[in-house]
Write an enzyme that holds these catalytic residues in place. Structure first.
Site, short mmCIF file in Angstrom:
data_model
loop_
_atom_site.label_atom_id
_atom_site.label_comp_id
_atom_site.label_asym_id
_atom_site.label_seq_id
_atom_site.Cartn_x
_atom_site.Cartn_y
_atom_site.Cartn_z
N ARG A 1 41.92 37.95 39.69
CA ARG A 1 40.48 37.87 39.60
C ARG A 1 39.70 39.10 39.42
NH1 ARG A 1 41.93 33.35 43.20
NH2 ARG A 1 41.39 34.94 44.79
N LYS B 1 39.19 47.58 46.06
CA LYS B 1 38.65 47.74 47.27
C LYS B 1 39.44 46.67 48.44
CE LYS B 1 33.92 48.99 46.01
NZ LYS B 1 32.50 48.28 46.20
N PRO C 1 33.22 51.25 51.96
CA PRO C 1 34.18 52.05 51.28
C PRO C 1 34.65 51.77 50.16
CG PRO C 1 34.85 51.23 53.68
CD PRO C 1 33.54 50.50 52.98
N GLU C 2 34.88 52.75 49.08
CA GLU C 2 35.11 52.60 47.84
C GLU C 2 36.63 52.87 47.55
OE1 GLU C 2 32.36 54.19 44.96
OE2 GLU C 2 30.86 54.20 46.40
N ARG D 1 21.89 46.97 45.57
CA ARG D 1 22.23 48.42 45.96
C ARG D 1 21.15 49.15 45.43
NH1 ARG D 1 27.18 48.89 48.21
NH2 ARG D 1 26.28 50.75 49.30
#
Length: 309
Positions: free
Chosen positions: A162, A52, A2-3, A296
């Site tokens: 971060r 995310k 999921p983005e 990816r």
């Protein structure tokens, strides 16, 4: 995976169905038992998405200053499901969810059994449910997240530091993204996947934003220049906004799919290059090429995105 748009929709749904309520928190699977014990009986103050990550703030019922944060990341396989009575289901489906990471359980909500306190009785836990949140009118189950932990507010804030900037954050200008990407010699297509550079962009938005901006995916970040980097920031912000609205990643312009509205574009007409390996580019007819980058599959048009274009 999921983005970012999915997590922003998920945060809105959590606020809608559970916001302000005292919740029962459990871990049917057992892997989150300690965290569930810390959160059980607390009130959900709000849920918020950062890239995310989903941050859910829980306050002690008699001390609003005593707040703990459940921070989660769905990863490749995580998802939330929701079910409950008619009121709960109405709220949970108000944004017309597309049953991806946060799909709503298929149930009309009628005839739900209730306990002696009037709370809906949830279905028996099935599968590896890491976390179950239960309110008066329904429940939500989390399965398969990459990360799910309870932290203090300061610990959760440290985790956010971060991350790179989230294009869906209205307070972000893109300056931090430009600075971080602009000092790296790594390809821009790799940098767009690094959450410490830009938070919330995944494989689909990476490929589609690079195509729409006609950027060579192999261009080193430190050779891209501010104009190119700001263009990618703005492009991803606009595409993510569309994703929040539709619940789908639709990146094509109306001009490239006449008489097909945004709501009916997915999947056949939704994207320019993503998952179109070997098919003709929608703009120049050159076959779309693929390679692997940062684990990816990367899709691009070698003509529209040729070096120097």
């Amino acid at each position: 995976m999921p983005e970012g748009h999915t997590i922003h929709r998920l945060a809105a749904r959590m606020n809608s169905v559970f916001g302000g309520q005292l919740l029962e928190v459990s871990s049917p699977q057992g892997r989150f038992s300690r965290g569930a014990l810390l959160l059980n009986g607390r009130r959900l103050v709000f849920a918020q998405a950062f890239g995310k990550q989903l941050h859910m703030h829980f306050a002690a019922p008699e001390n609003h200053d005593d707040v703990l944060v459940m921070r989660s990341h769905l990863g490749l396989y995580g998802k939330w499901t929701f079910a409950g009575d008619e009121q709960f289901e109405s709220l949970a489906t108000a944004d017309n969810p597309r049953r991806r990471a946060d799909r709503v359980a298929a149930d009309d909500g009628h005839g739900r059994a209730r306990d002696e306190h009037g709370w809906v009785v949830p279905e028996a836990a099935r599968g590896a449910i890491r976390v179950r949140l239960r309110g008066k009118h329904g429940w939500a189950d989390l399965r398969g997240p990459t990360e799910c932990r309870v932290e203090t507010v300061s610990e959760a804030a440290a985790a956010l530091k971060r991350l790179g900037p989230d294009p869906l954050d209205p307070d972000e200008t893109g300056g931090l993204f430009v600075a971080r990407a602009g000092r790296s010699a790594r390809p821009i297509a790799a940098l767009l996947m690094e959450q410490q550079v830009i938070a919330g962009v995944g494989n689909i938005y990476r490929a589609e934003s690079l195509f729409r901006q006609k950027v060579d995916p192999f261009l080193p970040g430190n050779q891209a220049g501010e104009e190119v980097l700001r263009g990618l920031w703005t492009e991803n912000r606009e595409l993510l906004k569309i994703g929040v609205r539709l619940g789908r990643i639709v990146t094509t312009d109306q001009a490239d799919r006449p008489r097909i509205p945004d709501e009916r574009a997915w999947p056949e007409h939704a994207n320019y290059v993503y998952k179109r390996a070997g098919k003709p580019c929608r703009h120049c007819q050159t076959p779309v090429e693929v390679t692997e980058m940062v684990g990816r599959t990367l899709y691009w048009c070698p003509t529209c995105q040729a070096p120097g274009t």
